[in-house]
Design a protein around this motif. Structure first.
Motif, PDB file in Angstrom:
ATOM      1  N   ASP A  68       0.905  -1.260  -0.044  1.00 12.13           N
ATOM      2  CA  ASP A  68      -0.162  -0.035  -0.076  1.00 12.13           C
ATOM      3  C   ASP A  68       0.965   1.253  -0.005  1.00 12.13           C
ATOM      4  O   ASP A  68       0.510   2.391  -0.686  1.00 12.13           O
ATOM      5  CB  ASP A  68      -0.955   0.100   1.257  1.00 12.13           C
ATOM      6  CG  ASP A  68      -2.012   0.968   1.153  1.00 12.13           C
ATOM      7  OD1 ASP A  68      -2.701   1.153   0.038  1.00 12.13           O
ATOM      8  OD2 ASP A  68      -2.616   1.401   2.005  1.00 12.13           O
ATOM      9  N   GLU A  69       1.900   1.265   0.657  1.00 14.42           N
ATOM     10  CA  GLU A  69       2.823   2.301   0.726  1.00 14.42           C
ATOM     11  C   GLU A  69       3.599   2.592  -0.621  1.00 14.42           C
ATOM     12  O   GLU A  69       3.549   3.739  -1.153  1.00 14.42           O
ATOM     13  CB  GLU A  69       3.974   2.237   1.816  1.00 14.42           C
ATOM     14  CG  GLU A  69       5.093   3.188   1.724  1.00 14.42           C
ATOM     15  CD  GLU A  69       6.090   2.869   2.637  1.00 14.42           C
ATOM     16  OE1 GLU A  69       7.357   3.426   2.573  1.00 14.42           O
ATOM     17  OE2 GLU A  69       6.064   2.115   3.813  1.00 14.42           O
ATOM     18  N   THR A  70       3.878   1.264  -1.418  1.00 15.08           N
ATOM     19  CA  THR A  70       4.361   1.578  -2.618  1.00 15.08           C
ATOM     20  C   THR A  70       3.333   2.227  -3.728  1.00 15.08           C
ATOM     21  O   THR A  70       3.700   2.978  -4.513  1.00 15.08           O
ATOM     22  CB  THR A  70       4.618   0.208  -3.337  1.00 15.08           C
ATOM     23  OG1 THR A  70       5.753  -0.293  -2.265  1.00 15.08           O
ATOM     24  CG2 THR A  70       5.246   0.188  -4.676  1.00 15.08           C
ATOM     25  N   VAL A  71       2.034   1.905  -3.559  1.00 19.05           N
ATOM     26  CA  VAL A  71       1.017   2.502  -4.346  1.00 19.05           C
ATOM     27  C   VAL A  71       1.018   4.008  -3.997  1.00 19.05           C
ATOM     28  O   VAL A  71       1.014   4.849  -4.821  1.00 19.05           O
ATOM     29  CB  VAL A  71      -0.290   1.826  -4.009  1.00 19.05           C
ATOM     30  CG1 VAL A  71      -1.550   2.676  -4.576  1.00 19.05           C
ATOM     31  CG2 VAL A  71      -0.352   0.446  -4.289  1.00 19.05           C
ATOM     32  N   TYR A  72       1.341   4.341  -2.855  1.00 15.32           N
ATOM     33  CA  TYR A  72       1.071   5.634  -2.475  1.00 15.32           C
ATOM     34  C   TYR A  72       2.379   6.580  -3.240  1.00 15.32           C
ATOM     35  O   TYR A  72       2.003   7.683  -3.902  1.00 15.32           O
ATOM     36  CB  TYR A  72       1.218   5.741  -0.915  1.00 15.32           C
ATOM     37  CG  TYR A  72       1.678   7.338  -0.518  1.00 15.32           C
ATOM     38  CD1 TYR A  72       0.387   8.197  -0.277  1.00 15.32           C
ATOM     39  CD2 TYR A  72       2.823   7.838  -0.258  1.00 15.32           C
ATOM     40  CE1 TYR A  72       0.790   9.718  -0.054  1.00 15.32           C
ATOM     41  CE2 TYR A  72       3.187   9.126  -0.001  1.00 15.32           C
ATOM     42  CZ  TYR A  72       2.124   9.997   0.067  1.00 15.32           C
ATOM     43  OH  TYR A  72       2.454  11.305   0.494  1.00 15.32           O
ATOM     44  N   ASN A  94      -0.086  -3.159 -11.630  1.00 14.73           N
ATOM     45  CA  ASN A  94       0.526  -4.191 -10.981  1.00 14.73           C
ATOM     46  C   ASN A  94       0.650  -4.189  -9.429  1.00 14.73           C
ATOM     47  O   ASN A  94       0.208  -5.139  -8.654  1.00 14.73           O
ATOM     48  CB  ASN A  94       1.916  -4.403 -11.495  1.00 14.73           C
ATOM     49  CG  ASN A  94       2.407  -5.799 -11.403  1.00 14.73           C
ATOM     50  OD1 ASN A  94       3.812  -6.032 -11.538  1.00 14.73           O
ATOM     51  ND2 ASN A  94       1.602  -7.189 -10.877  1.00 14.73           N
ATOM     52  N   ALA A  95       0.755  -2.920  -9.143  1.00 18.31           N
ATOM     53  CA  ALA A  95       0.900  -2.786  -7.523  1.00 18.31           C
ATOM     54  C   ALA A  95      -0.456  -2.786  -6.784  1.00 18.31           C
ATOM     55  O   ALA A  95      -0.610  -3.471  -5.722  1.00 18.31           O
ATOM     56  CB  ALA A  95       1.356  -1.305  -7.129  1.00 18.31           C
ATOM     57  N   ASN A  96      -1.566  -2.330  -7.440  1.00 17.12           N
ATOM     58  CA  ASN A  96      -2.763  -2.620  -6.962  1.00 17.12           C
ATOM     59  C   ASN A  96      -3.231  -4.126  -6.861  1.00 17.12           C
ATOM     60  O   ASN A  96      -4.065  -4.446  -5.991  1.00 17.12           O
ATOM     61  CB  ASN A  96      -3.972  -1.479  -7.678  1.00 17.12           C
ATOM     62  CG  ASN A  96      -3.631   0.090  -7.308  1.00 17.12           C
ATOM     63  OD1 ASN A  96      -3.958   0.122  -6.077  1.00 17.12           O
ATOM     64  ND2 ASN A  96      -3.123   0.662  -8.057  1.00 17.12           N
ATOM     65  N   GLU A  97      -3.073  -4.812  -8.094  1.00 16.89           N
ATOM     66  CA  GLU A  97      -3.530  -6.161  -8.149  1.00 16.89           C
ATOM     67  C   GLU A  97      -2.666  -6.884  -7.086  1.00 16.89           C
ATOM     68  O   GLU A  97      -3.379  -7.571  -6.204  1.00 16.89           O
ATOM     69  CB  GLU A  97      -3.185  -6.647  -9.515  1.00 16.89           C
ATOM     70  CG  GLU A  97      -3.339  -7.912  -9.565  1.00 16.89           C
ATOM     71  CD  GLU A  97      -2.599  -8.748 -10.762  1.00 16.89           C
ATOM     72  OE1 GLU A  97      -3.107  -9.727 -11.108  1.00 16.89           O
ATOM     73  OE2 GLU A  97      -1.473  -8.337 -11.237  1.00 16.89           O
ATOM     74  N   LEU A  98      -1.698  -6.609  -6.913  1.00 17.77           N
ATOM     75  CA  LEU A  98      -0.753  -7.263  -5.818  1.00 17.77           C
ATOM     76  C   LEU A  98      -1.355  -7.027  -4.415  1.00 17.77           C
ATOM     77  O   LEU A  98      -1.567  -8.012  -3.644  1.00 17.77           O
ATOM     78  CB  LEU A  98       0.556  -6.971  -5.873  1.00 17.77           C
ATOM     79  CG  LEU A  98       1.509  -7.702  -4.939  1.00 17.77           C
ATOM     80  CD1 LEU A  98       1.660  -9.478  -5.425  1.00 17.77           C
ATOM     81  CD2 LEU A  98       2.991  -7.343  -5.062  1.00 17.77           C
ATOM     82  N   LEU A  99      -1.885  -5.746  -4.275  1.00 23.40           N
ATOM     83  CA  LEU A  99      -2.289  -5.403  -2.938  1.00 23.40           C
ATOM     84  C   LEU A  99      -3.803  -5.974  -2.872  1.00 23.40           C
ATOM     85  O   LEU A  99      -3.951  -6.593  -1.850  1.00 23.40           O
ATOM     86  CB  LEU A  99      -2.561  -3.771  -2.984  1.00 23.40           C
ATOM     87  CG  LEU A  99      -3.086  -3.185  -1.702  1.00 23.40           C
ATOM     88  CD1 LEU A  99      -2.254  -3.409  -0.468  1.00 23.40           C
ATOM     89  CD2 LEU A  99      -3.202  -1.692  -1.923  1.00 23.40           C
TER      90      LEU A  99
END
Length: 123
Positions: A68-72, A94-99
């Motif tokens: 979630d921090e990475t998405v931010y 990709n980050a949102n999918e992984l989250l």
């Protein structure tokens, strides 16, 4: 599946950082997603070696926070003119999918822990 996806994501994050560095745009803002994005896979791998479901869930929860921090940080890069086209958008998706996968995994494990008799009859 989660191990593979999180490792592939970490590779993409490292490549994004390398891309920014080549363009002389490697700075504090680009180092943040490098740190948190690569931590996700490391925590998921670490979770595989835990001794209890509680510890497993705890490690996944930390991975979720890092993701979630990475998405931010990716959102911040995008909004501050660091958006570099389709590849960047792909990493963001990709980050949102992984989250979503991590969140779903945590919920599934918690349900199995709370209701093992239900899961065993319906699996």
């Amino acid at each position: 599946m989660l191990l593979v996806k999180s490792f592939s994501f970490a590779v993409r994050i490292v490549k994004l950082f390398q891309y920014l560095a080549k363009r002389k745009q490697e700075d504090v803002l680009s180092k943040q997603p490098l740190r948190s994005g690569t931590a996700v896979g490391a925590l998921i791998r670490e979770a595989q070696n835990t001794e209890s479901k509680k510890d497993f869930i705890h490690k996944l929860a930390i991975a979720q926070k890092e993701c979630d921090e990475t998405v931010y940080w990716l959102e911040l890069l995008k909004e501050t003119e660091y958006n570099y086209g389709e590849e960047f958008l792909s990493i963001f998706e990709n980050a949102n999918e992984l989250l979503r996968i991590i969140k779903s995994s945590i919920l599934t494990i918690k349900q199995k822990t709370l209701h093992p008799q239900f899961i065993s009859h319906h699996s």
